[in-house]
Design a protein around this motif. Structure first.
Motif, PDB file in Angstrom:
ATOM      1  N   ASP A  69       0.825  -1.103  -0.013  1.00  0.00           N
ATOM      2  CA  ASP A  69      -0.100  -0.195   0.023  1.00  0.00           C
ATOM      3  C   ASP A  69       0.753   1.318  -0.009  1.00  0.00           C
ATOM      4  N   MET A  70       1.938   1.324   0.778  1.00  0.00           N
ATOM      5  CA  MET A  70       2.897   2.434   0.898  1.00  0.00           C
ATOM      6  C   MET A  70       3.479   2.838  -0.493  1.00  0.00           C
ATOM      7  N   VAL A  71       4.017   1.515  -1.194  1.00  0.00           N
ATOM      8  CA  VAL A  71       4.525   1.598  -2.301  1.00  0.00           C
ATOM      9  C   VAL A  71       3.531   2.565  -3.242  1.00  0.00           C
ATOM     10  N   ASP A  72       2.223   1.882  -3.438  1.00  0.00           N
ATOM     11  CA  ASP A  72       1.175   2.043  -4.261  1.00  0.00           C
ATOM     12  C   ASP A  72       0.880   3.591  -3.939  1.00  0.00           C
ATOM     13  N   ASN A  73       1.006   4.116  -2.850  1.00  0.00           N
ATOM     14  CA  ASN A  73       0.825   5.454  -2.548  1.00  0.00           C
ATOM     15  C   ASN A  73       1.834   6.588  -2.500  1.00  0.00           C
ATOM     16  N   SER A  74       3.239   5.936  -3.188  1.00  0.00           N
ATOM     17  CA  SER A  74       4.290   6.698  -3.246  1.00  0.00           C
ATOM     18  C   SER A  74       4.599   7.518  -1.908  1.00  0.00           C
ATOM     19  N   GLU A  75       4.581   6.572  -0.906  1.00  0.00           N
ATOM     20  CA  GLU A  75       4.947   7.154   0.372  1.00  0.00           C
ATOM     21  C   GLU A  75       6.610   7.049   0.630  1.00  0.00           C
ATOM     22  N   PHE A  76       7.122   6.317  -0.131  1.00  0.00           N
ATOM     23  CA  PHE A  76       8.541   5.932   0.074  1.00  0.00           C
ATOM     24  C   PHE A  76       9.481   6.835  -0.927  1.00  0.00           C
ATOM     25  N   LEU A  77      10.541   7.188  -0.456  1.00  0.00           N
ATOM     26  CA  LEU A  77      11.471   7.978  -1.106  1.00  0.00           C
ATOM     27  C   LEU A  77      12.214   6.929  -2.029  1.00  0.00           C
ATOM     28  N   GLU A  78      12.540   5.863  -1.402  1.00  0.00           N
ATOM     29  CA  GLU A  78      13.385   4.843  -2.278  1.00  0.00           C
ATOM     30  C   GLU A  78      12.852   3.350  -1.506  1.00  0.00           C
ATOM     31  N   HIS A  79      13.017   2.319  -2.111  1.00  0.00           N
ATOM     32  CA  HIS A  79      12.730   0.895  -1.473  1.00  0.00           C
ATOM     33  C   HIS A  79      13.291  -0.077  -2.508  1.00  0.00           C
ATOM     34  N   ALA A  80      13.525  -1.358  -1.720  1.00  0.00           N
ATOM     35  CA  ALA A  80      14.375  -2.439  -2.409  1.00  0.00           C
ATOM     36  C   ALA A  80      13.775  -3.830  -1.662  1.00  0.00           C
ATOM     37  N   ASN A  81      14.329  -4.850  -2.414  1.00  0.00           N
ATOM     38  CA  ASN A  81      13.923  -6.053  -1.824  1.00  0.00           C
ATOM     39  C   ASN A  81      15.420  -6.558  -1.338  1.00  0.00           C
ATOM     40  N   PHE A  83      17.450  -9.540   0.910  1.00  0.00           N
ATOM     41  CA  PHE A  83      17.247 -10.776   2.071  1.00  0.00           C
ATOM     42  C   PHE A  83      15.754 -11.493   1.885  1.00  0.00           C
ATOM     43  N   ASP A  84      15.266 -11.643   0.541  1.00  0.00           N
ATOM     44  CA  ASP A  84      13.810 -11.737   0.722  1.00  0.00           C
ATOM     45  C   ASP A  84      12.734 -11.074   1.435  1.00  0.00           C
ATOM     46  N   ASN A  85      13.282  -9.861   1.737  1.00  0.00           N
ATOM     47  CA  ASN A  85      12.212  -9.139   2.515  1.00  0.00           C
ATOM     48  C   ASN A  85      12.195  -7.611   1.751  1.00  0.00           C
ATOM     49  N   ARG A  86      11.178  -6.759   2.075  1.00  0.00           N
ATOM     50  CA  ARG A  86      11.222  -5.460   1.548  1.00  0.00           C
ATOM     51  C   ARG A  86      11.626  -4.505   2.426  1.00  0.00           C
ATOM     52  N   TYR A  87      12.360  -3.397   2.042  1.00  0.00           N
ATOM     53  CA  TYR A  87      12.720  -2.169   3.012  1.00  0.00           C
ATOM     54  C   TYR A  87      12.547  -1.115   2.197  1.00  0.00           C
ATOM     55  N   GLY A  88      12.115  -0.176   2.948  1.00  0.00           N
ATOM     56  CA  GLY A  88      11.819   1.357   2.215  1.00  0.00           C
ATOM     57  C   GLY A  88      12.004   2.479   3.185  1.00  0.00           C
ATOM     58  N   THR A  89      12.431   3.689   2.537  1.00  0.00           N
ATOM     59  CA  THR A  89      12.771   4.871   3.462  1.00  0.00           C
ATOM     60  C   THR A  89      11.448   5.806   3.236  1.00  0.00           C
ATOM     61  N   ILE A 108      20.685   2.111   4.448  1.00  0.00           N
ATOM     62  CA  ILE A 108      20.494   1.707   3.455  1.00  0.00           C
ATOM     63  C   ILE A 108      21.430   0.626   2.300  1.00  0.00           C
ATOM     64  N   ASP A 109      20.856  -0.063   1.431  1.00  0.00           N
ATOM     65  CA  ASP A 109      21.827  -0.708   0.783  1.00  0.00           C
ATOM     66  C   ASP A 109      22.132   0.062  -0.716  1.00  0.00           C
ATOM     67  N   TRP A 110      22.797  -0.491  -1.448  1.00  0.00           N
ATOM     68  CA  TRP A 110      23.086   0.048  -2.715  1.00  0.00           C
ATOM     69  C   TRP A 110      21.888   0.551  -3.699  1.00  0.00           C
ATOM     70  N   GLN A 111      21.172  -0.456  -3.602  1.00  0.00           N
ATOM     71  CA  GLN A 111      19.920  -0.033  -4.400  1.00  0.00           C
ATOM     72  C   GLN A 111      19.110   1.128  -3.889  1.00  0.00           C
ATOM     73  N   GLY A 112      18.863   1.158  -2.846  1.00  0.00           N
ATOM     74  CA  GLY A 112      18.299   2.530  -2.284  1.00  0.00           C
ATOM     75  C   GLY A 112      19.568   3.767  -2.362  1.00  0.00           C
ATOM     76  N   THR A 113      20.657   3.455  -2.301  1.00  0.00           N
ATOM     77  CA  THR A 113      21.786   4.533  -2.479  1.00  0.00           C
ATOM     78  C   THR A 113      21.765   5.179  -3.809  1.00  0.00           C
ATOM     79  N   GLN A 114      21.240   4.310  -4.909  1.00  0.00           N
ATOM     80  CA  GLN A 114      21.205   4.512  -6.231  1.00  0.00           C
ATOM     81  C   GLN A 114      20.023   5.470  -6.522  1.00  0.00           C
ATOM     82  N   GLN A 115      18.971   4.842  -5.753  1.00  0.00           N
ATOM     83  CA  GLN A 115      17.548   5.910  -6.164  1.00  0.00           C
ATOM     84  C   GLN A 115      17.828   7.180  -5.447  1.00  0.00           C
ATOM     85  N   LEU A 116      18.292   7.301  -4.248  1.00  0.00           N
ATOM     86  CA  LEU A 116      18.550   8.480  -3.851  1.00  0.00           C
ATOM     87  C   LEU A 116      19.381   9.423  -4.625  1.00  0.00           C
ATOM     88  N   ALA A 117      20.558   8.950  -5.371  1.00  0.00           N
ATOM     89  CA  ALA A 117      21.403   9.513  -6.047  1.00  0.00           C
ATOM     90  C   ALA A 117      20.695  10.201  -7.175  1.00  0.00           C
TER      91      ALA A 117
END
Ligand SMILES: Nc1nc2c(ncn2[C@@H]2O[C@H](COP(=O)(O)OP(=O)(O)O)[C@@H](O)[C@H]2O)c(=O)[nH]1
Ligand SMILES: Nc1ncnc2c1ncn2[C@@H]1O[C@H](COP(=O)(O)OP(=O)(O)O)[C@@H](O)[C@H]1O
Length: 216
Positions: A69-81, A83-89, A108-117
């Motif tokens: 729901d949070m992804v669908d509502n654009s509530e995250f600045l970035e998010h990624a999968n 270790f089989d789980n989802r994480y988001g800012t 946050i991991d490299w995927q989130g860092t790339q999105q923030l960049a």
């Protein structure tokens, strides 16, 4: 113009990434304890809380449905999968912190860092933490004693993948001695806070100095 105005600046978005167990959480906690100007971004995750972890402080522990729901509502600045789980800012608290002139630290991991960049390159300072050796990394994960053997194995198996992104960061610290690494992190933050582009009051101050100087 008062010297107080000169202190006004845009907040730093300080990102720490590393393979799991290299020391991000330890360094983040120390920085938060020692520096009232910095706050931490609390991520949302679908993973289970570890013993001692507090909802709303370490993470917001939420269900997969709520995450979606949070992804669908654009509530995250970035998010990624990870270790089989989802994480988001979550977006809101970051915007508030920066508006009020605070710095904000992200674990946050490299995927989130790339999105923030992509969305906030000018505000971002990226620090990658390496362990002194893979043997130490495993020892740290096991001595933390909060994950099962299977979970530790999974984190170790992903370590090379995370490390492979080291060169996408502005600074790379090898966390051998934690006190020494912490001091380096403090110095990085101090220098980044002084960068010209973050110092909103500087151009007025310099202009006034020049005007006064020309009158003499
Ligand atoms: N992209 C992204 N990664 C995150 C976020 N929160 C945590 N992570 C990363 O997810 C990974 C696993 O974190 P965690 O389960 O707490 O394990 P830890 O690395 O051992 O502390 C780490 O690489 C974190 O940096 C987030 O909001 N976004
Ligand atoms: N420089 C260091 N030397 C030895 N142990 C460390 C060091 N830095 C952190 N640790 C320990 O290693 C474990 C993993 O650190 P942690 O900060 O949880 O890593 P991460 O958040 O990167 O997964 C913790 O038990 C922590 O106390």
């Amino acid at each position: 113009m008062s010297l107080k105005n000169l202190e006004k600046r845009r907040g730093v978005m300080l990102v720490l990434s590393s393979p799991s167990g290299a020391g991000k959480t330890t360094l983040t906690r120390r920085l938060l304890e020692n520096d009232p100007q910095i706050v931490s971004s609390v991520s949302a995750t679908t993973r289970e809380a570890r013993p001692g972890e507090v909802h709303g402080k370490d993470y917001f522990f939420i269900s997969h449905d709520r995450f979606k729901d949070m992804v669908d509502n654009s509530e995250f600045l970035e998010h990624a999968n990870v270790f089989d789980n989802r994480y988001g800012t979550p977006r809101g608290p970051v915007m508030e912190a920066l508006k009020s002139g605070k710095d904000i630290i992200f674990d946050i991991d490299w995927q989130g860092t790339q999105q923030l960049a992509e969305s906030a390159a000018d505000d971002l300072v990226r620090v990658f933490i390496l362990p002194p050796s893979i043997g130490d990394l495993e020892k740290r994960l096991r001595s933390r004693a909060q994950d099962s053997d299977a979970v530790v194995e999974k984190r170790m198996a992903r370590s090379a993948d995370e490390i492979s992104h080291w060169s996408e960061y502005d600074y790379v610290l090898v966390n051998d001695n934690v006190d020494a690494t912490f001091q380096k992190l403090v110095h990085i933050l101090e220098a980044e806070r002084l960068k010209r582009r973050r110092r909103i009051g500087l151009s007025d101050f310099a202009r006034e100095l020049m005007e006064e100087g020309r009158k003499r």
